[in-house]
Design an enzyme around this catalytic site. Structure first.
Site, PDB file in Angstrom:
ATOM      1  N   ASP A  97       0.863  -1.177   0.000  1.00 53.34           N
ATOM      2  CA  ASP A  97       0.000   0.000   0.000  1.00 53.34           C
ATOM      3  C   ASP A  97       0.905   1.233   0.000  1.00 53.34           C
ATOM      4  O   ASP A  97       1.776   1.371   0.864  1.00 53.34           O
ATOM      5  CB  ASP A  97      -0.873  -0.020   1.253  1.00 53.34           C
ATOM      6  CG  ASP A  97      -2.272   0.495   0.992  1.00 53.34           C
ATOM      7  OD1 ASP A  97      -2.387   1.577   0.380  1.00 53.34           O
ATOM      8  OD2 ASP A  97      -3.232  -0.167   1.408  1.00 53.34           O
ATOM      9  N   ASP A 198      -2.944   4.743  -2.491  1.00 56.44           N
ATOM     10  CA  ASP A 198      -4.002   5.359  -1.682  1.00 56.44           C
ATOM     11  C   ASP A 198      -4.393   6.737  -2.221  1.00 56.44           C
ATOM     12  O   ASP A 198      -3.526   7.562  -2.517  1.00 56.44           O
ATOM     13  CB  ASP A 198      -3.472   5.482  -0.246  1.00 56.44           C
ATOM     14  CG  ASP A 198      -4.545   5.817   0.767  1.00 56.44           C
ATOM     15  OD1 ASP A 198      -5.467   5.010   0.941  1.00 56.44           O
ATOM     16  OD2 ASP A 198      -4.449   6.891   1.395  1.00 56.44           O
ATOM     17  N   GLU A 251      -6.324   3.885  -5.928  1.00 56.88           N
ATOM     18  CA  GLU A 251      -7.621   4.174  -5.310  1.00 56.88           C
ATOM     19  C   GLU A 251      -7.952   5.607  -5.691  1.00 56.88           C
ATOM     20  O   GLU A 251      -7.219   6.528  -5.351  1.00 56.88           O
ATOM     21  CB  GLU A 251      -7.561   4.021  -3.797  1.00 56.88           C
ATOM     22  CG  GLU A 251      -8.952   4.184  -3.178  1.00 56.88           C
ATOM     23  CD  GLU A 251      -8.945   4.745  -1.772  1.00 56.88           C
ATOM     24  OE1 GLU A 251      -9.900   4.495  -1.032  1.00 56.88           O
ATOM     25  OE2 GLU A 251      -7.994   5.459  -1.412  1.00 56.88           O
ATOM     26  N   HIS A 320     -11.311  -2.670   3.136  1.00 57.78           N
ATOM     27  CA  HIS A 320     -11.313  -2.323   4.559  1.00 57.78           C
ATOM     28  C   HIS A 320     -12.080  -1.035   4.863  1.00 57.78           C
ATOM     29  O   HIS A 320     -12.134  -0.623   6.012  1.00 57.78           O
ATOM     30  CB  HIS A 320      -9.866  -2.186   5.020  1.00 57.78           C
ATOM     31  CG  HIS A 320      -9.160  -1.068   4.307  1.00 57.78           C
ATOM     32  ND1 HIS A 320      -8.864  -1.122   2.954  1.00 57.78           N
ATOM     33  CD2 HIS A 320      -8.745   0.142   4.725  1.00 57.78           C
ATOM     34  CE1 HIS A 320      -8.290   0.003   2.590  1.00 57.78           C
ATOM     35  NE2 HIS A 320      -8.207   0.790   3.640  1.00 57.78           N
ATOM     36  N   ASP A 321     -12.638  -0.389   3.846  1.00 55.28           N
ATOM     37  CA  ASP A 321     -13.398   0.854   4.049  1.00 55.28           C
ATOM     38  C   ASP A 321     -14.897   0.668   3.827  1.00 55.28           C
ATOM     39  O   ASP A 321     -15.674   1.596   4.046  1.00 55.28           O
ATOM     40  CB  ASP A 321     -12.946   1.933   3.047  1.00 55.28           C
ATOM     41  CG  ASP A 321     -11.535   2.418   3.293  1.00 55.28           C
ATOM     42  OD1 ASP A 321     -11.054   2.355   4.443  1.00 55.28           O
ATOM     43  OD2 ASP A 321     -10.903   2.880   2.321  1.00 55.28           O
TER      44      ASP A 321
END
Ligand code: ISL
Ligand code: CA
Length: 544
Positions: A97, A198, A251, A320-321
């Protein structure tokens, strides 16, 4: 036929909730190593590892204080090296990440940056107050409230699109990009096969002018998908990524199709694919703040737009969001198993690289908490506090939190029915869902009717079929409850039929049943509640 990252399935690990190895209640890297065989057995060939770097954990690792070392909670750099090696032995690649919009306020760069004379001052975005003492502009952030926090030490405000413990880096300073390149090379040299980047479409702030009026995230037009952002991505590609056998998935928040094309069409040489959010928001208004009725035809319309609009998609239903998909588009009460399989059928018959989030493969559901006190998520806490200030009653706040909190996806992985769910022998950092007693990996592993077994079959099916991986996508039909679409390559066509409702629906169609979540062998033109069927047809052949 394609690139390796188009052929493989990705498995996302949220390390603190995956597998604890030492009883401290926090998942860790040795824990991940001990579960590589399960990941292999699923059929995944790539792991996306959510952040494992040093972090004070204000946002669970998305606030990094040192990009070059491992958070001691998770283990050591030696553990990380062993993870790369053990994964490689099993032919599993790992992507890291890359969180570069912001660092932690505890990062050494930021600590030095607080001194206006420091060479690190320009690593971040500092501005003085407006003459009336208010923040430099009217922007509001992703976690609510102003994007500016006053730093007493230096008497100026710093910008943060997320939490105040996540100050944004300044990409007008070329030194910052050089630091990023060094970080990327470091991890690629260690064995990483790429990055999940991210919030990568908001890193470049063109101006700091006031933003237009809008209910949330004011100021967005000054930093979302800017030309400067594209230039940065191309430079990272040219100077770093192109020198390795690797890929990136960005993302990209609040992105539309036009912007996404500019970010990831192959000839642009920026990202390889993007995570967009449209398809998870068809039953939400104003992004995801108010619920609205789910209609299968709206979902198919959104999917069609993206399937046909991009050369290659990143296919995800959970991360995870996001709330758990079976609690969102599925039915986690009466049709838990069947609807979890329906969602797998959807995901693996679309065109793109599938990303499975830990626990999705056993149909894990949203949390079963009953109060705010059980939550950890910084976003939930900030949103709750803001709603409280707006005098929104507690029951209504809780209703929203329960539906949308990111902790829904962060409860520990349910490996067994034992206390601690096989995740830990200690006290878990976040409460385990009580349904682990019957909903767990161990129960499903030897049951060929389980959600897990179905995921394995779907993944194997995709691996064995060029049409499923590379065929074109065509919508066929949809209404409020059901949808049908086709994937075609040469003479072969697969038709996916999905019923997202508790009713029986008619959907006449011919073809041989390739797989069905109800186990039926021949299709009679009618879909049972939450039934999912893939038909195989031969163009010009008998089946049509
Ligand atoms: O999570 C969201 C919806 O619940 C988004 O607002 C989310 O904050 C956005 O998708 C960005 O997410 C990424 O960056 C954040 C981090 O908190 C998330 O976990 C991460 O996935 C800041 O680094
Ligand atoms: Ca641990």
């Amino acid at each position: 036929m394609g690139q390796w990252w188009q052929e493989r399935v990705v498995y996302q690990i949220y390390p603190r909730s995956f597998q604890d190895s030492n009883g401290d209640g926090i998942g860790d890297i040795p824990g991940i190593i001990s579960r590589l065989d399960e990941i292999k057995a699923l059929g995944a060939g790539i792991i996306w590892l959510s952040p494992v770097y040093c972090s004070p954990d204000a946002d669970n690792g998305y606030d990094i204080s040192d990009y070059y070392s491992i958070n001691p909670k998770f283990g050591t750099m030696a553990d990380m090296e062993q993870l790369f090696a053990e994964a490689q032995t099993r032919d599993i690649k790992i992507i890291m990440d890359l969180v570069i919009n912001h660092t932690s306020d505890e990062h050494a760069w930021f600590q030095q940056s607080r001194d206006p004379q420091s060479p690190y001052r320009d690593y971040y975005i500092w501005r003085s107050a407006k003459p009336d003492g208010s923040p430099p502009n009217n922007w509001t952030g992703f976690f609510m409230g102003s994007t500016w926090t006053l730093d007493e030490t230096s008497g100026e405000y710093y910008l943060h699109l997320f939490d105040q413990k996540q100050p944004d880096l300044n990409y007008h300073n070329p030194k910052v990009l050089e630091e990023v390149k060094a970080i990327m090379r470091f991890w690629l040299d260690k064995g990483a096969a790429g990055f999940r980047c991210d919030v990568i479409n908001v890193i470049y702030k063109t101006t700091l002018d006031d933003g237009q009026k809008r209910p949330a995230i004011r100021g967005l037009e000054h930093y979302k998908s800017q030309e400067g952002n594209h230039a940065i991505l191309r430079e990272l590609r040219r100077d770093v990524l192109d020198h390795y056998d690797c890929f990136t998935v960005g993302e990209t928040v609040m992105v539309d199709l036009q912007e996404a094309r500019l970010l990831c069409e192959p000839e642009r040489k920026e990202l390889d694919m993007v995570f967009y959010f449209d398809h998870l928001e068809v039953d939400r208004r104003i992004a995801r703040y108010l619920p609205k009725r789910f209609k299968a035809k709206n979902l198919l319309a959104v999917l069609t737009k993206w399937q046909q609009g991009l050369t290659w998609n990143a296919l995800y239903l959970e991360n995870h969001d996001q709330p758990r998909i079976v609690s969102h588009y599925g039915n986690d009460r009466q049709y838990l198993t069947r609807s979890a399989k329906l969602l797998a059928t959807l995901q693996f018959t679309l065109r793109g690289t599938p990303f499975v989030y830990q626990g999705q493969e056993i149909g894990m559901t949203n949390f079963d908490y009953h109060s705010m006190a059980q939550l950890n998520d910084v976003e939930s806490k900030n949103v709750d506090a803001l709603m409280k200030k707006m005098h929104i009653p507690r029951w209504l706040r809780w209703r929203w939190i329960r539906m949308a909190s990111r902790d829904n996806a962060r409860t520990p992985m349910q490996w067994t029915g034992a206390e601690g769910a096989g995740f830990t022998i200690g006290v878990p950092w976040l409460g385990i869902n009580r349904n682990h007693k019957h909903l767990n990996y161990a129960e499903q592993a030897d049951d060929n009717r389980s959600v897990l077994s179905y995921y394995k079959r779907m993944i194997a099916l995709r691996a064995g079929s060029e049409t499923l991986r590379y065929g074109s996508f065509e919508p066929i039909a949809a209404d409020n409850r059901m949808m049908a679409f086709a994937r075609t390559l040469g003479e072969e066509r697969f038709v996916t039929l999905l019923n997202f409702s508790t009713a029986t629906v008619n959907a006449p169609m011919a073809g041989e049943v390739l797989i069905a979540n109800t186990g039926i062998q021949t299709y009679q033109g009618r879909l049972e509640p939450y039934e999912a069927i893939v038909l195989r047809q031969t163009i010009g052949g008998d089946a049509i």
